[in-house]
Scaffold this motif. Structure first.
Motif, PDB file in Angstrom:
ATOM      1  N   THR A  30       0.826  -1.211   0.000  1.00  0.00           N
ATOM      2  CA  THR A  30       0.000   0.000   0.000  1.00  0.00           C
ATOM      3  C   THR A  30       0.864   1.265   0.000  1.00  0.00           C
ATOM      4  OG1 THR A  30      -0.158  -0.087   2.403  1.00  0.00           O
ATOM      5  CG2 THR A  30      -1.981  -1.050   1.153  1.00  0.00           C
ATOM      6  N   GLU A 122     -13.316   3.854 -13.594  1.00  0.00           N
ATOM      7  CA  GLU A 122     -13.503   4.613 -12.349  1.00  0.00           C
ATOM      8  C   GLU A 122     -14.887   4.451 -11.743  1.00  0.00           C
ATOM      9  OE1 GLU A 122     -13.089   5.983 -15.312  1.00  0.00           O
ATOM     10  OE2 GLU A 122     -14.546   7.589 -15.630  1.00  0.00           O
ATOM     11  N   GLU A 127     -13.512   1.575  -8.917  1.00  0.00           N
ATOM     12  CA  GLU A 127     -14.306   2.211  -7.873  1.00  0.00           C
ATOM     13  C   GLU A 127     -14.523   1.231  -6.716  1.00  0.00           C
ATOM     14  OE1 GLU A 127     -18.385   3.426  -6.176  1.00  0.00           O
ATOM     15  OE2 GLU A 127     -18.071   1.763  -7.542  1.00  0.00           O
ATOM     16  N   TYR A 131      -8.501  -0.298  -2.239  1.00  0.00           N
ATOM     17  CA  TYR A 131      -7.770   0.968  -2.044  1.00  0.00           C
ATOM     18  C   TYR A 131      -8.726   2.160  -2.045  1.00  0.00           C
ATOM     19  CZ  TYR A 131      -2.999  -0.809  -2.678  1.00  0.00           C
ATOM     20  OH  TYR A 131      -1.802  -1.445  -2.535  1.00  0.00           O
ATOM     21  N   ALA A 132      -9.650   2.160  -2.999  1.00  0.00           N
ATOM     22  CA  ALA A 132     -10.549   3.304  -3.135  1.00  0.00           C
ATOM     23  C   ALA A 132     -11.598   3.298  -2.029  1.00  0.00           C
ATOM     24  CB  ALA A 132     -11.223   3.275  -4.502  1.00  0.00           C
ATOM     25  N   ARG A 133     -12.137   2.092  -1.772  1.00  0.00           N
ATOM     26  CA  ARG A 133     -13.248   2.003  -0.837  1.00  0.00           C
ATOM     27  C   ARG A 133     -12.813   2.179   0.607  1.00  0.00           C
ATOM     28  NH1 ARG A 133     -17.690  -2.053  -2.911  1.00  0.00           N
ATOM     29  NH2 ARG A 133     -18.356  -0.773  -4.669  1.00  0.00           N
ATOM     30  N   LYS A 134     -11.747   1.449   0.998  1.00  0.00           N
ATOM     31  CA  LYS A 134     -11.412   1.395   2.417  1.00  0.00           C
ATOM     32  C   LYS A 134     -10.215   2.283   2.784  1.00  0.00           C
ATOM     33  CE  LYS A 134     -14.751  -1.019   3.619  1.00  0.00           C
ATOM     34  NZ  LYS A 134     -15.036  -2.357   3.138  1.00  0.00           N
ATOM     35  N   LEU A 135      -9.266   2.391   1.886  1.00  0.00           N
ATOM     36  CA  LEU A 135      -8.050   3.135   2.239  1.00  0.00           C
ATOM     37  C   LEU A 135      -8.107   4.577   1.752  1.00  0.00           C
ATOM     38  CD1 LEU A 135      -5.385   0.417   1.279  1.00  0.00           C
ATOM     39  CD2 LEU A 135      -6.481   0.766   3.487  1.00  0.00           C
ATOM     40  N   HIS A 136      -9.096   4.875   0.931  1.00  0.00           N
ATOM     41  CA  HIS A 136      -9.209   6.205   0.323  1.00  0.00           C
ATOM     42  C   HIS A 136      -7.930   6.611  -0.374  1.00  0.00           C
ATOM     43  CE1 HIS A 136     -13.096   6.367   2.095  1.00  0.00           C
ATOM     44  NE2 HIS A 136     -12.566   6.033   3.249  1.00  0.00           N
ATOM     45  N   LEU A 137      -7.357   5.644  -1.041  1.00  0.00           N
ATOM     46  CA  LEU A 137      -6.169   5.895  -1.866  1.00  0.00           C
ATOM     47  C   LEU A 137      -6.554   5.654  -3.320  1.00  0.00           C
ATOM     48  CD1 LEU A 137      -3.499   3.973   0.230  1.00  0.00           C
ATOM     49  CD2 LEU A 137      -3.691   6.460  -0.030  1.00  0.00           C
ATOM     50  N   LEU A 138      -5.675   6.031  -4.218  1.00  0.00           N
ATOM     51  CA  LEU A 138      -5.957   5.751  -5.629  1.00  0.00           C
ATOM     52  C   LEU A 138      -6.027   4.241  -5.833  1.00  0.00           C
ATOM     53  CD1 LEU A 138      -3.657   8.306  -7.470  1.00  0.00           C
ATOM     54  CD2 LEU A 138      -6.138   8.382  -7.217  1.00  0.00           C
ATOM     55  N   PRO A 139      -7.055   3.782  -6.533  1.00  0.00           N
ATOM     56  CA  PRO A 139      -7.221   2.341  -6.729  1.00  0.00           C
ATOM     57  C   PRO A 139      -6.084   1.744  -7.563  1.00  0.00           C
ATOM     58  CG  PRO A 139      -8.720   3.554  -8.146  1.00  0.00           C
ATOM     59  CD  PRO A 139      -8.104   4.563  -7.223  1.00  0.00           C
TER      60      PRO A 139
END
Ligand SMILES: Cc1cc2nc3c(=O)[nH]c(=O)nc-3n(C[C@H](O)[C@H](O)[C@H](O)COP(=O)(O)OP(=O)(O)OC[C@H]3O[C@@H](n4cnc5c(N)ncnc54)[C@H](O)[C@@H]3O)c2cc1C
Ligand code: FES
Lengths: 496, 274
Positions: A30, A122, A127, A131-139
């Protein structure tokens, strides 16, 4: 067609994957930054038609693949309309098994090189990425990796031609050579059917050829897929309009036992406002067809196209982006998007909006044309625009644009492309009277088998959904092939 | 690829071409057209199917040299192939017995008029045909028209053949003489406009076959759009025939000129290569 959970789990428990997961800590994964897709500089690319995205190198792809955590519950798969085994293809990239990665993709996706380029990732797999859902990072860049694996396979010269079963001699007809038709043809050929694709135009590929421009999807990629189908024994008839050159009854008499209708949503919509038929006002279909299919911008080709210095494109979808960026490449000094909602509601892929901005496209949001004006030769020279504001959400869930009275202003234009949507191609529905259609003109089908109310007729893609996406069209084609196969096996083979 | 089985010059600028196209020949009805493309770099242009022989699998096109593509097509020889031929497209003519039908064909419009005259005649109508052109050499298919008409009137602008005058002069003469139940007009847009004005004056239902610019010919692009009673229609799928009194000919005339400059340049540079 979707991957069964047990199968996915089994793949995930393969020794090499377990090893690979252990080889790097999740934290290290990550900590990696999403690899940027290398692209040509905006100043350079907006003067020619080269593909904007260059593609990931092997090293870049492997690094990006490492970011994928190979989740126990891969939510990305549920975001994919055809349920590609995403972790499996990505982990194969990580271990350097690029050809195997392409093979995994092709288990569910007939056209990965195309989808890797044009899917709206996206709002789909990326989406739904952890990464996008839980870590709020770029997928994880699933789309870029898909493209990488597919391109690697194509460039390796070791492209695998799917094995076909022994010919059963049963003739099936596929109408339309867009992604829906190509996918249906591939699966039927694999099952041993004798498959013929009928295409109205002189070129194969549907929107992939006449609509989506070279700078986003090179024709060569589509041609390779079509060549593979030919190698699998599929025959193609261009210049053949089903319903005109021959109708379904004629084809039945020729021995065709089942039909797949993938005739798309080719009918352009206009806004029906004053002056819309002036010279220099095109539908996006006409503009893109002239440039992409007919090569009108190249001098050695006979088809003409008008060039504009001040170009307005009406709409906010992929088609609008493709048109405005094409106009830019054909020399427009000022190229504008006129859209009646805001950027947030724009249906175009995010990457296309970004690329368009970089290429100097102006975005006029909350704006709607109300009238066009022309010079004495009838060539458009000015348009009147009304400002809008957003009201309550409508049935599509998007906030409805409301005109602001008295906000009209004029702007100079010499070329306008109207890109406000398409309707289903009415040729087939009108030539087969009994076929059940909705009030929007789309065909009614069973969602699982894609069968219409006429048992030997199946349909999918834009003719069923209205303007949708390549991946949905492709998925429909595959579902329909399975449905056709089942119907034919039940009816024909069992009776023998 | 479709083979040219025979060709014949009808005049200096007009050729008749027979093409192998068995499926189209079988389906074709009067009023239908095809889209053709010559060479991989060619453009797609619409041409009316003048006649067809389903037994031999042959369709006949009559082509007047007006631009690059029609020139290339008329330069092809027997045994040559046409890159693309697709059709039959458009709606077929509505053939019905109505009584006396006045058919007006001008210049390039004479060829597409022939199959309609033929079918309307076979349906039992009395046919009066007015053929008009700038001068004698541009009057084509006279014998064929005579074979299917009860009367043929020829008009030339310069008086080099038939009567001197415009197509509308010839038409009006007929209208004054006898009761006309229906008129059909095919030719340059400007001519159809004046024919429509004339028949409107006499309240004669009139059909015009429109020759707009086309690209695909299947309803996909809207290049061929026209206004019919204020509503936008696509000539390739909704037409090519429309109620002449409902057509906005002025708009159509403007739109036809949309590529005039590009076409002129292309044609001139093409002629230089010959
Ligand atoms: C400019 C543009 C950009 C787009 N960008 C994207 C994107 O980035 N991502 C994305 O996912 N989607 C995109 N789309 C949408 C996507 O291309 C379509 O959803 C998809 O192509 C639909 O596939 P299809 O097979 O149903 O139809 P089509 O691709 O439309 O193919 C239908 C084919 O059938 C032929 N046909 C029609 N009638 C007949 C007949 N009677 N007989 C024989 N042949 C017939 C047509 O000529 C055509 O070739 C875009 C669309 C356009 C126009
Ligand atoms: S020619 Fe394209 S819609 Fe008629």
């Amino acid at each position: 067609m979707n991957n069964h959970p047990d199968y996915l789990k089994e793949c995930r428990e393969q020794e090499w994957r377990v090893e690979l997961r252990k080889s790097m800590k999740a934290k290290e994964r990550t900590a990696l930054e999403r690899v940027k897709m290398p692209e040509h500089e905006p100043e350079v690319r907006s003067r020619d038609h080269r593909e904007v995205n260059i593609g990931l190198s092997e090293e870049q792809a492997v690094v990006e693949a490492k970011r994928c955590l190979d989740c126990a519950d891969p939510t990305c798969i549920s975001g994919c309309p055809v349920g590609i085994n995403i972790p499996a293809f990505i982990k194969n990239i990580e271990r350097g098994a690029f050809l195997e990665s392409a093979r995994v993709l092709k288990e569910t996706n007939t056209l990965p090189a195309v989808c890797g380029r044009v899917c709206p990732q996206e709002v789909q797999c990326e989406e739904a990425c952890f990464y996008a859902r839980k870590l709020h990072l770029l997928p994880v860049a699933i789309g870029n990796l898909e493209r990488f694996a597919a391109d690697y396979e194509r460039n390796s010269g070791k492209i695998s031609i799917p094995e076909t079963e022994k010919s059963n001699g049963i003739k099936v007809a596929i109408i339309g050579s867009g992604p829906a038709g190509l996918a249906a043809a591939a699966d039927m050929a694999r099952l041993g059917y004798s498959v013929t694709v009928f295409e109205a135009l002189h070129e194969l590929g549907g929107v992939l050829k006449y609509g989506i421009p070279e700078f986003r999807l090179p024709n060569e990629i589509v041609d390779v897929e079509i060549d593979n189908l030919k190698k699998m024994g599929v025959s193609f008839h261009t210049n053949f309009v089903v319903g005109k050159t021959a109708d379904l009854d004629d084809l039945r008499k020729e021995g065709y036992r089942a039909f797949f209708i993938g005739s798309g949503a080719g009918l352009p919509r206009f806004m029906n406002i004053p002056g819309e038929n002036y010279i220099g006002i095109f539908s996006s279909n006409e503009y893109l067809t002239r440039v992409n299919l007919m090569n009108a911008a190249k001098e050695e080709y006979d088809t003409p196209v008008l060039f504009g210095r001040k170009v307005a494109v009406i709409g906010g979808g992929n088609t609008a982006m493709d048109s405005v960026r094409t106009a830019r490449r054909l020399g427009a000094e000022k190229a504008m998007i006129i859209y009646r909602r805001t950027e947030e509601e724009m249906p175009a892929r995010k990457e296309e909006i970004k690329h368009a901005r970089e290429e100097g496209i102006e975005f006029h949001m909350l704006s709607n044309p109300v009238e066009y004006f022309a010079d004495q030769n009838g060539r458009v020279n000015r348009m009147r625009i009304q400002k809008m504001k957003l009201g309550e959400p409508d049935s599509s869930g998007r906030r409805r644009p409301i005109p602001i009275e008295g906000s009209e202003y004029d702007t100079e234009v010499d070329l306008v492309v109207v890109s406000v949507g398409v309707s289903p191609n009415p040729l087939i529905p009108s030539s087969v009277k009994e076929l059940e259609v909705t009030r929007w003109g789309t065909l009614v089908v069973d969602k699982e088998s894609m069968q219409t109310n006429i048992p030997e007729l199946f349909a999918g893609g834009d003719i069923v959904r209205g303007g949708a996406t390549v991946i949905l069209a492709m998925g429909d084609g595959r579902k329909a092939a399975a449905g056709m196969h089942k119907t034919i096996t039940d009816n024909v083979l069992n009776k023998k | 690829m479709n083979k040219i089985v025979s060709r014949k010059n009808l005049s200096e600028h007009v050729v008749k071409i027979d093409i192998e196209a068995p499926l189209i020949a079988k389906k074709r009805k009067a009023g239908h057209f095809v889209i053709v493309r010559i060479g991989e770099k060619g453009e797609r242009i619409p041409l009316t199917i003048s006649s067809a022989d389903p037994e031999r699998g042959i369709i006949t096109l009559i082509v007047q040299k007006v631009g690059v593509t029609s020139h290339k097509l008329s330069a092809l020889k027997e045994g040559d192939f046409i890159t693309d031929v697709v059709g039959p497209l458009g709606k077929a003519t509505h053939i019905e017995k109505v009584g006396t039908v006045l058919c007006a064909g001008g210049g390039v419009g004479i060829a597409p008029l022939l199959p309609i005259v033929e079918e309307m005649h076979k349906a039992g109508n009395r046919i009066i045909t007015v053929l008009a052109a700038r001068s004698r050499e541009l009057i084509i298919l006279e014998d064929e028209m005579r074979a299917h008409s009860d009367e043929v009137i020829i008009m030339t602008d310069d008086g080099s053949y038939g009567k001197k005058g415009l197509v509308t002069n010839g038409m009006e003469e007929v209208i004054r003489k006898e009761k006309i139940d229906m008129a059909i007009t095919i030719g340059p847009a400007i001519m159809m406009k004046y024919c429509a004005l004339l028949t409107k004056k006499y309240n004669i239902p009139t059909v015009a076959s429109l020759n707009t610019i086309m690209v695909d010919g299947t309803g996909m692009c809207g290049a061929c759009r026209v206004s019919i009673n204020g509503e936008t229609k696509f000539v390739c799928v909704d037409g090519p025939e429309f109620d002449a009194h409902a057509v906005n000919f002025d708009e159509m005339l403007l739109r036809l000129g949309g590529y005039r400059e590009e076409e002129r340049i292309a044609y001139e540079s093409y002629l230089k290569t010959l």
